[in-house]
Write a protein that holds these residues in place. Structure first.
Motif, PDB file in Angstrom:
ATOM      1  N   ARG A  28       0.854  -1.188   0.000  1.00 55.55           N
ATOM      2  CA  ARG A  28       0.000   0.000   0.000  1.00 55.55           C
ATOM      3  C   ARG A  28       0.882   1.227   0.000  1.00 55.55           C
ATOM      4  O   ARG A  28       1.889   1.269   0.684  1.00 55.55           O
ATOM      5  CB  ARG A  28      -0.909   0.009   1.233  1.00 55.55           C
ATOM      6  N   LYS A  29       0.493   2.223  -0.783  1.00 56.16           N
ATOM      7  CA  LYS A  29       1.272   3.458  -0.860  1.00 56.16           C
ATOM      8  C   LYS A  29       1.188   4.234   0.440  1.00 56.16           C
ATOM      9  O   LYS A  29       2.177   4.753   0.914  1.00 56.16           O
ATOM     10  CB  LYS A  29       0.777   4.332  -2.010  1.00 56.16           C
ATOM     11  N   LYS A  30      -0.004   4.311   0.992  1.00 56.71           N
ATOM     12  CA  LYS A  30      -0.196   5.065   2.228  1.00 56.71           C
ATOM     13  C   LYS A  30       0.197   4.189   3.407  1.00 56.71           C
ATOM     14  O   LYS A  30      -0.154   3.024   3.463  1.00 56.71           O
ATOM     15  CB  LYS A  30      -1.659   5.467   2.387  1.00 56.71           C
ATOM     16  N   ASP A  84     -14.308  -7.962   0.659  1.00 50.77           N
ATOM     17  CA  ASP A  84     -14.287  -7.666  -0.777  1.00 50.77           C
ATOM     18  C   ASP A  84     -15.021  -6.369  -1.080  1.00 50.77           C
ATOM     19  O   ASP A  84     -14.590  -5.580  -1.930  1.00 50.77           O
ATOM     20  CB  ASP A  84     -14.902  -8.819  -1.576  1.00 50.77           C
ATOM     21  N   GLU A  85     -16.143  -6.126  -0.394  1.00 48.72           N
ATOM     22  CA  GLU A  85     -16.905  -4.888  -0.604  1.00 48.72           C
ATOM     23  C   GLU A  85     -16.073  -3.667  -0.202  1.00 48.72           C
ATOM     24  O   GLU A  85     -16.096  -2.648  -0.880  1.00 48.72           O
ATOM     25  CB  GLU A  85     -18.217  -4.925   0.185  1.00 48.72           C
ATOM     26  N   ILE A  86     -15.364  -3.787   0.882  1.00 50.25           N
ATOM     27  CA  ILE A  86     -14.522  -2.674   1.344  1.00 50.25           C
ATOM     28  C   ILE A  86     -13.366  -2.449   0.378  1.00 50.25           C
ATOM     29  O   ILE A  86     -13.019  -1.313   0.055  1.00 50.25           O
ATOM     30  CB  ILE A  86     -14.008  -2.936   2.771  1.00 50.25           C
ATOM     31  N   GLN A  87     -12.779  -3.542  -0.142  1.00 53.59           N
ATOM     32  CA  GLN A  87     -11.669  -3.423  -1.091  1.00 53.59           C
ATOM     33  C   GLN A  87     -12.106  -2.671  -2.342  1.00 53.59           C
ATOM     34  O   GLN A  87     -11.327  -1.913  -2.914  1.00 53.59           O
ATOM     35  CB  GLN A  87     -11.139  -4.805  -1.473  1.00 53.59           C
ATOM     36  N   LYS A  88     -13.356  -2.852  -2.753  1.00 55.84           N
ATOM     37  CA  LYS A  88     -13.867  -2.178  -3.955  1.00 55.84           C
ATOM     38  C   LYS A  88     -13.840  -0.659  -3.807  1.00 55.84           C
ATOM     39  O   LYS A  88     -13.823   0.058  -4.798  1.00 55.84           O
ATOM     40  CB  LYS A  88     -15.297  -2.638  -4.262  1.00 55.84           C
ATOM     41  N   LYS A  89     -13.824  -0.159  -2.579  1.00 50.89           N
ATOM     42  CA  LYS A  89     -13.797   1.279  -2.337  1.00 50.89           C
ATOM     43  C   LYS A  89     -12.391   1.862  -2.477  1.00 50.89           C
ATOM     44  O   LYS A  89     -12.224   3.068  -2.562  1.00 50.89           O
ATOM     45  CB  LYS A  89     -14.358   1.591  -0.943  1.00 50.89           C
ATOM     46  N   PHE A  90     -11.397   0.994  -2.520  1.00 56.05           N
ATOM     47  CA  PHE A  90     -10.023   1.449  -2.704  1.00 56.05           C
ATOM     48  C   PHE A  90      -9.823   1.836  -4.165  1.00 56.05           C
ATOM     49  O   PHE A  90     -10.542   1.387  -5.051  1.00 56.05           O
ATOM     50  CB  PHE A  90      -9.024   0.330  -2.363  1.00 56.05           C
ATOM     51  N   PHE A  95      -2.103   1.267  -4.374  1.00 53.38           N
ATOM     52  CA  PHE A  95      -1.103   0.202  -4.299  1.00 53.38           C
ATOM     53  C   PHE A  95       0.059   0.466  -5.246  1.00 53.38           C
ATOM     54  O   PHE A  95      -0.081   1.145  -6.257  1.00 53.38           O
ATOM     55  CB  PHE A  95      -1.746  -1.151  -4.610  1.00 53.38           C
ATOM     56  N   ASP A  96       1.180  -0.112  -4.910  1.00 53.48           N
ATOM     57  CA  ASP A  96       2.389   0.075  -5.692  1.00 53.48           C
ATOM     58  C   ASP A  96       3.178  -1.236  -5.693  1.00 53.48           C
ATOM     59  O   ASP A  96       2.962  -2.094  -4.840  1.00 53.48           O
ATOM     60  CB  ASP A  96       3.238   1.186  -5.065  1.00 53.48           C
ATOM     61  N   LEU A  97       4.092  -1.369  -6.634  1.00 52.84           N
ATOM     62  CA  LEU A  97       5.002  -2.515  -6.649  1.00 52.84           C
ATOM     63  C   LEU A  97       6.001  -2.377  -5.499  1.00 52.84           C
ATOM     64  O   LEU A  97       6.421  -1.273  -5.161  1.00 52.84           O
ATOM     65  CB  LEU A  97       5.776  -2.568  -7.967  1.00 52.84           C
ATOM     66  N   CYS A  98       6.374  -3.481  -4.927  1.00 52.57           N
ATOM     67  CA  CYS A  98       7.414  -3.472  -3.902  1.00 52.57           C
ATOM     68  C   CYS A  98       8.761  -3.192  -4.554  1.00 52.57           C
ATOM     69  O   CYS A  98       8.948  -3.417  -5.758  1.00 52.57           O
ATOM     70  CB  CYS A  98       7.463  -4.820  -3.182  1.00 52.57           C
TER      71      CYS A  98
END
Length: 156
Positions: A28-30, A84-90, A95-98
């Motif tokens: 996660r970026k944040k 899954d419902e909460i993830q849809k709000k992201f 997100f970023d590559l490591c």
């Protein structure tokens, strides 16, 4: 972490790379304390009282917090599905590559290695993260092993 397996018994030698998702391929970026797991069971998702459950599957984290609230099995299942419902709000931008992971790593090795993922994320959450960083096309769907309801990594 990636595990390398090579099988030279097939006509075209090809090995298998077994990847973890969170912290290996995707991050996660944040660096905030928002917890999708706490939100899924109805607690304040931004609490500072979050237990460090790094390395645990979605099921294990939901189970851990639901025990503290004495949730019923039905409520536990609803909370697990709510992830899954909460993830849809992201946003995909969350997100970023490591570090050290890039598209060339996958493109250059595609004829030598087949990529697999073993993750503690739900199917939707894992695919969301892979799509958000552009890695989904490097993994066949049958090569991604997800966390399911009532599935634990403990004792394996």
């Amino acid at each position: 972490m990636a595990i390398l397996i090579r099988d030279n018994s097939i006509s075209k030698p090809k090995g298998a790379l077994l990847w973890d998702l969170d912290g290996t391929l995707v991050r996660r970026k944040k660096n905030d304390r928002f917890s999708v797991h706490l939100a899924a069971i109805g607690l304040d998702p931004e609490t500072n009282n979050v237990t460090d459950l790094t390395g645990f599957s979605d099921w294990e984290v939901i189970s851990h917090y639901s025990e503290k609230l004495s949730l019923s099995r039905v409520e536990l299942k609803k909370s697990f599905l709510k992830l899954d419902e909460i993830q849809k709000k992201f946003s995909f931008d969350d997100f970023d590559l490591c570090e050290g992971i890039n598209f060339d790593l996958f493109s250059e090795n595609s004829n030598k290695w087949e990529n697999f993922i073993l993750t503690g994320n739900t199917k939707f959450r894992a695919n969301f993260k892979l799509k958000s960083v552009g890695l989904k096309s490097f993994f066949k769907e049958e090569n991604i092993f997800y966390c399911k309801f009532n599935e634990s990594q403990i004792g394996r």
